[in-house]
Design an enzyme around this catalytic site. Structure first.
Site, short mmCIF file in Angstrom:
data_model
loop_
_atom_site.label_atom_id
_atom_site.label_comp_id
_atom_site.label_asym_id
_atom_site.label_seq_id
_atom_site.Cartn_x
_atom_site.Cartn_y
_atom_site.Cartn_z
N GLU A 22 0.99 -1.39 0.20
CA GLU A 22 -0.09 0.10 -0.01
C GLU A 22 0.89 1.14 0.05
OE1 GLU A 22 -4.07 -1.31 2.32
OE2 GLU A 22 -2.26 -1.51 3.26
N GLU A 51 -3.82 -9.58 3.95
CA GLU A 51 -4.49 -9.21 5.37
C GLU A 51 -5.68 -10.11 5.54
OE1 GLU A 51 -2.69 -5.36 3.89
OE2 GLU A 51 -3.60 -7.16 2.91
#
Ligand code: T1G
Length: 701
Positions: free
Chosen positions: A105, A125
């Site tokens: 990210e 995640e």
């Protein structure tokens, strides 16, 4: 600037270098340092572009997982990434190792991304019960499209840099020094007049596909395949938001969904599973200087299902392995089975023909023990009979070189007795693989009373080499996994005598999240396996302890499960679909009558508690006996060997989440009603009385 984040200028290039070993996790200090570094670079008139690199083995491997569940400390990762993306000077992320989660990210927040060819990028995640919470669900689809973004986010699996290049996630593959490669790329950008390129403003990936249809299809799939999981549907909802909302609103929606996942008990359980697996590799009393022995040549004794599976593990890891069988004929059968197993993978496309040939070439069939004189490790996988083990280990002791590790794959026999058949018990260890050995990740490393630290360290290293999750266990009947399973299976069978059906019990545990119910598992492995274990148990256990009789009745009727087409269930020829066994109801009736039990309705919660608390109570005994080092090791064993749902964290973690006081109350009730099988473990009583948990307990406390 923090010591973890350095800012240097090379002419008009700002070079930001992060060094937070072991995996550059994006903890608070790193976030703070990054924010300050980018703000300083932006404010420096001399700087025209920014390059971001990490030192050590990898680019950021994500947020610091240890911070989850604790009060958040600013700046948050979304704030840092907004600042990076908002920077008015072009920035380049230089990726090596594994850019995962928040790490990818951050890279997506930079305006350009270059990567070493051997790097990987991913958003794992979902494996932690979360979703990419720092813009990944909004920025990735803008570059790679909804389909690719969903594939990466729902699988959690990293992709190689070459594939990331193909999908526009990275802009170029580089090699050599990371900082130099980044600076060269930034210079080229400036020369070509290419300025900031904010990912959040890109839309190419969102156009040209029927995103709604893609999302609906993945949604239906997730509902069907992972009904109990909390975060996958929220991952989809977040990506869906990216297809219709401007970036800022999409990021806000992502945050909402992320916080829902963060606060879900599944996140706590999955994060526990993550650290438990890493903790398992640590052996409390192992001297730091202990060095494992090298294993460059292995051998396996016995070409049965387990023996061949174990030989395949070594070949898959590139370790030459000699497979010994008593006769040429038996050897040919074993080698044929190895070929057939690989052929199935080639047919499925998960293995290339060339790879199959390479691996088969590593498996050498032998029939003479003399051929084992130079091997570093031998794993015995012969029939579970002490007399046969004695023969094998006496011969190994005679032919194997000094320093060779002599391992047994026994799943139930006493390893110390086996070690005593040799003059080198310190070189004997248990390597308990799970069937199919070339598939199951779990490896119980059985530590004998005389197993040396060096041999134990070597066994753990072999586990890592074979890509297994290795857990150290002590010597007792059934070690950890099977010893607990015996209690679980017994109670499941008692439930059949009290009024339940196999369908009901299996459904209750599947709804709890188990991969399979106990009776479907028994039919798969064969009821005769259990019979041998029950017979031995009856010999060694106190006579007043009662045993359920249903399995023995089925065995007596020749109903051994899938291999005979009928067991607890009936199976059509060639099918593994469990159907009702019409003869079972009468058997259950007879079993209840014989014990004077009036059959009654049993509810799902009672079934789940009766079976799982049997696991937990035995787990507590195993802990206090020191057969397992820590409760999380027991969880790792059940998560990787017995189909326990990862989002429940394992039986001991689950008990902690229910509250040991509640567990003890039920155990005491069952002790009252069902007798001494349910005698509460002293450790359970102690921790419940003190309001403590298994995960907070350490031996000697
Ligand atoms: N946070 C904290 N500690 C970590 C960590 C992390 N992200 N990753 C690894 N460690 C520790 C690990 O516990 C071990 O510690 C040591 O580092 C070495 O790890 C906002 C919410 C990177 C592929 O899920 O997959 O970002 O045992 O033994 O085999 O969207 O670690 O030595 O004390 O595993 O070489 C997403 C998790 C986080 C990646 C390296 N990231 N890590 O494997 O070493 S969520 C992940 C891994 C997130 C954002 C969200 C692997 C690895 P110790 P190791 P390895």
């Amino acid at each position: 600037m923090s010591e973890l984040v350095r800012l240097q200028t090379r002419g008009d290039i700002a070079l930001i270098t992060v060094n937070n070993p072991p995996v550059n996790a994006l903890g608070q200090a790193v976030r703070q340092g990054l924010l300050q570094a980018f703000q300083a670079a932006e404010a420096d008139p001399q700087v025209a572009a920014v390059v971001l690199v990490c030192e050590g083995s990898t680019f950021f491997a994500g947020a610091d997982i240890k911070e989850f569940g604790k009060p958040p400390v600013a700046p948050s990762l979304p704030e840092v990434i907004d600042a990076i993306e908002g920077c008015n000077k072009p920035s380049v992320a230089v990726i090596h190792g594994t850019a995962l989660g928040g790490g990818l990210e951050v890279a997506l927040g930079c305006h350009y991304r270059i990567a070493r060819a051997d790097a990987k990028v991913g958003l794992p995640e979902v494996k932690l019960g979360l979703l990419p919470g720092a813009g990944g669900t909004q920025r990735l689809p803008r570059l790679a499209g909804v389909a690719k973004a969903l594939e990466m986010i729902l699988s959690g699996a990293p992709i190689p840099a070459s594939e990331a290049l193909e999908h526009g996630i990275v802009d170029e593959l580089v090699e050599g020094d990371l900082a130099e490669a980044g600076i060269a790329y930034a210079r080229r950008l400036l020369q070509e007049g290419r300025g900031v390129r904010r990912t959040g403003e890109q839309r190419a990936g969102l156009e040209g596909a029927d995103n709604a249809a893609l999302i609906a299809a993945r949604h239906a799939e997730v509902v069907k395949r992972t009904p109990g999981l909390f975060s996958p549907l929220r991952c989809i909802a977040a990506v869906e938001a990216a297809t219709r909302l401007p970036l800022a609103e999409g990021l806000a929606r992502e945050r909402e969904l992320f916080l829902e996942c963060l606060n879900s008990p599944q996140r706590a359980a999955l994060v526990h599973s993550f650290f438990a697996e890493r903790q398992a590799s640590k052996i409390a009393d192992m001297p730091a200087e202990t060095q494992p022995r090298e294993t460059s040549q292995a051998a396996v004794i016995g070409g049965g299902t387990m023996g061949v599976g174990i030989a395949l593990c070594f070949a898959n890891a590139g370790v030459p392995v000699k497979l010994l069988e008593v006769s040429g004929e038996a050897l040919q059968r074993a080698l044929q089975r190895a070929r057939e197993t690989y052929a199935v993978s080639v047919k499925r496309g998960s293995l290339s023909e060339a790879d199959m040939q390479r691996r088969l070439a590593l498996i050498e069939g032998v029939t003479d023990y003399a051929a084992l004189a130079d091997v570093d490790l031998v794993v015995e996988a012969v029939f579970e009979d002490m007399a046969v083990k004695q023969q094998v280990f006496e011969r190994l002791d005679a032919v194997c070189k000094p320093g060779a590790i002599l391992a047994s794959n026994t799943s139930s026999l006493n390893l110390d007795e086996i070690a005593a058949f040799t003059r080198r018990p310190e070189d004997v260890v248990g390597l308990h693989f799970f069937s199919p050995a070339n598939v199951m990740r779990l490896l119980e490393v059985v530590r004998g009373g005389q197993t040396s630290h060096e041999v134990l360290a070597s066994a753990m290293a072999i586990g890592r080499k074979l890509k297994k999750v290795a857990v150290v266990v002590g010597v007792c009947d059934g070690f950890v996994g099977n010893r607990m399973l015996f209690q679980y299976g017994r109670e499941a069978e008692f439930l059949l005598e009290e009024g339940a059906t196999p369908q009901q019990v299996d459904a209750a545990l599947r709804n709890f999240g188990m991969a399979m119910g106990p009776f479907a598992v028994r039919d798969l492995s064969g009821l005769d396996i259990g019979q041998a274990i029950r017979r031995r148990q009856r010999e060694i256990l106190p006579k007043h302890l009662e045993f359920p009789t249903v399995a023995d009745r089925l065995c007596a009727a020749g109903m051994l499960g899938q291999k005979t087409g009928v067991g607890y269930y009936r199976y059509e020829a060639g099918s593994r679909t469990p159907l009702e066994n019409p003869e079972l109801a009468a058997m259950l009736e007879a079993a209840s009558q014989e014990k004077g039990i009036e059959r009654r309705e049993l509810d799902e919660q009672y079934i789940v508690e009766r079976t799982l608390y049997a696991l937990v109570n035995e787990g507590a005994k195993i802990l206090e006996e020191g057969i397992a080092q820590r409760s999380s090791d027991i969880d790792v064993i059940y998560l990787n060997g017995y189909g326990f749902p990862a989002w429940r964290g394992g039986p001991m973690f689950y008990a902690d989440s229910v509250g040991l006081g509640n567990v003890l109350a039920r155990v005491k009730e069952l002790h009252e009603r069902c007798g001494d099988w349910w005698k509460p473990a002293p450790l359970l009583e102690k921790l419940a009385a003190e309001g403590r948990t298994f995960s907070g307990w350490q031996r000697g406390q």
